[in-house]
Design a protein around this motif. Structure first.
Motif, PDB file in Angstrom:
ATOM      1  N   PHE A 154       0.817  -1.199   0.000  1.00  0.00           N
ATOM      2  CA  PHE A 154       0.000   0.000   0.000  1.00  0.00           C
ATOM      3  C   PHE A 154       0.860   1.261   0.000  1.00  0.00           C
ATOM      4  N   VAL A 155       0.269   2.346  -0.425  1.00  0.00           N
ATOM      5  CA  VAL A 155       0.928   3.650  -0.411  1.00  0.00           C
ATOM      6  C   VAL A 155       0.186   4.507   0.608  1.00  0.00           C
ATOM      7  N   PRO A 156       0.886   5.022   1.619  1.00  0.00           N
ATOM      8  CA  PRO A 156       0.229   5.812   2.659  1.00  0.00           C
ATOM      9  C   PRO A 156      -0.463   7.058   2.100  1.00  0.00           C
ATOM     10  N   GLU A 157      -1.522   7.460   2.748  1.00  0.00           N
ATOM     11  CA  GLU A 157      -2.243   8.671   2.387  1.00  0.00           C
ATOM     12  C   GLU A 157      -1.285   9.853   2.475  1.00  0.00           C
ATOM     13  N   GLY A 158      -1.312  10.727   1.483  1.00  0.00           N
ATOM     14  CA  GLY A 158      -0.448  11.896   1.463  1.00  0.00           C
ATOM     15  C   GLY A 158       0.906  11.660   0.824  1.00  0.00           C
ATOM     16  N   SER A 159       1.221  10.438   0.450  1.00  0.00           N
ATOM     17  CA  SER A 159       2.495  10.139  -0.186  1.00  0.00           C
ATOM     18  C   SER A 159       2.512  10.692  -1.608  1.00  0.00           C
ATOM     19  N   PRO A 160       3.653  11.238  -2.057  1.00  0.00           N
ATOM     20  CA  PRO A 160       3.719  11.729  -3.438  1.00  0.00           C
ATOM     21  C   PRO A 160       3.562  10.602  -4.459  1.00  0.00           C
ATOM     22  N   TYR A 161       3.795   9.366  -4.048  1.00  0.00           N
ATOM     23  CA  TYR A 161       3.658   8.220  -4.950  1.00  0.00           C
ATOM     24  C   TYR A 161       2.207   7.780  -5.124  1.00  0.00           C
ATOM     25  N   ARG A 162       1.304   8.412  -4.395  1.00  0.00           N
ATOM     26  CA  ARG A 162      -0.107   8.055  -4.488  1.00  0.00           C
ATOM     27  C   ARG A 162      -0.744   8.590  -5.767  1.00  0.00           C
ATOM     28  N   GLN A 163      -0.113   9.569  -6.402  1.00  0.00           N
ATOM     29  CA  GLN A 163      -0.626  10.144  -7.637  1.00  0.00           C
ATOM     30  C   GLN A 163      -0.420   9.180  -8.800  1.00  0.00           C
ATOM     31  N   ALA A 164      -1.376   9.123  -9.722  1.00  0.00           N
ATOM     32  CA  ALA A 164      -1.238   8.301 -10.910  1.00  0.00           C
ATOM     33  C   ALA A 164      -0.141   8.908 -11.815  1.00  0.00           C
ATOM     34  N   PRO A 165       0.649   8.070 -12.470  1.00  0.00           N
ATOM     35  CA  PRO A 165       1.677   8.600 -13.362  1.00  0.00           C
ATOM     36  C   PRO A 165       1.053   9.305 -14.561  1.00  0.00           C
ATOM     37  N   PRO A 166       1.765  10.232 -15.182  1.00  0.00           N
ATOM     38  CA  PRO A 166       1.221  10.928 -16.357  1.00  0.00           C
ATOM     39  C   PRO A 166       0.818   9.936 -17.446  1.00  0.00           C
ATOM     40  N   GLY A 167      -0.332  10.153 -18.047  1.00  0.00           N
ATOM     41  CA  GLY A 167      -0.810   9.283 -19.105  1.00  0.00           C
ATOM     42  C   GLY A 167      -1.487   8.026 -18.627  1.00  0.00           C
ATOM     43  N   PHE A 168      -1.674   7.910 -17.318  1.00  0.00           N
ATOM     44  CA  PHE A 168      -2.308   6.699 -16.784  1.00  0.00           C
ATOM     45  C   PHE A 168      -3.782   6.755 -16.945  1.00  0.00           C
TER      46      PHE A 168
END
Length: 54
Positions: free
Chosen positions: A40-54
């Motif tokens: 899982f990716v914790p809430e507020g993590s910058p990695y929680r965003q979908a990559p561009p073009g996803f």
């Protein structure tokens, strides 16, 4: 699996099967090594965003 095959059957519950997979090094079915940490990716993590073009 080919059509008509039933797959593997176990004489235990799903919980018992998974417990054996996690704790018995001689179990015929194992958990892949890349699943040994949380996924899982914790809430507020910058990695929680979908990559561009996803």
């Amino acid at each position: 699996m080919e059509p008509g095959e039933d797959g593997d059957r176990f004489d235990c519950t799903a919980t018992e099967l998974i417990s054996g997979m996690l704790t018995d090094p001689r179990h015929p079915y194992t958990i892949p090594a890349d699943y040994t940490t949380h996924w899982f990716v914790p809430e507020g993590s910058p990695y929680r965003q979908a990559p561009p073009g996803f």
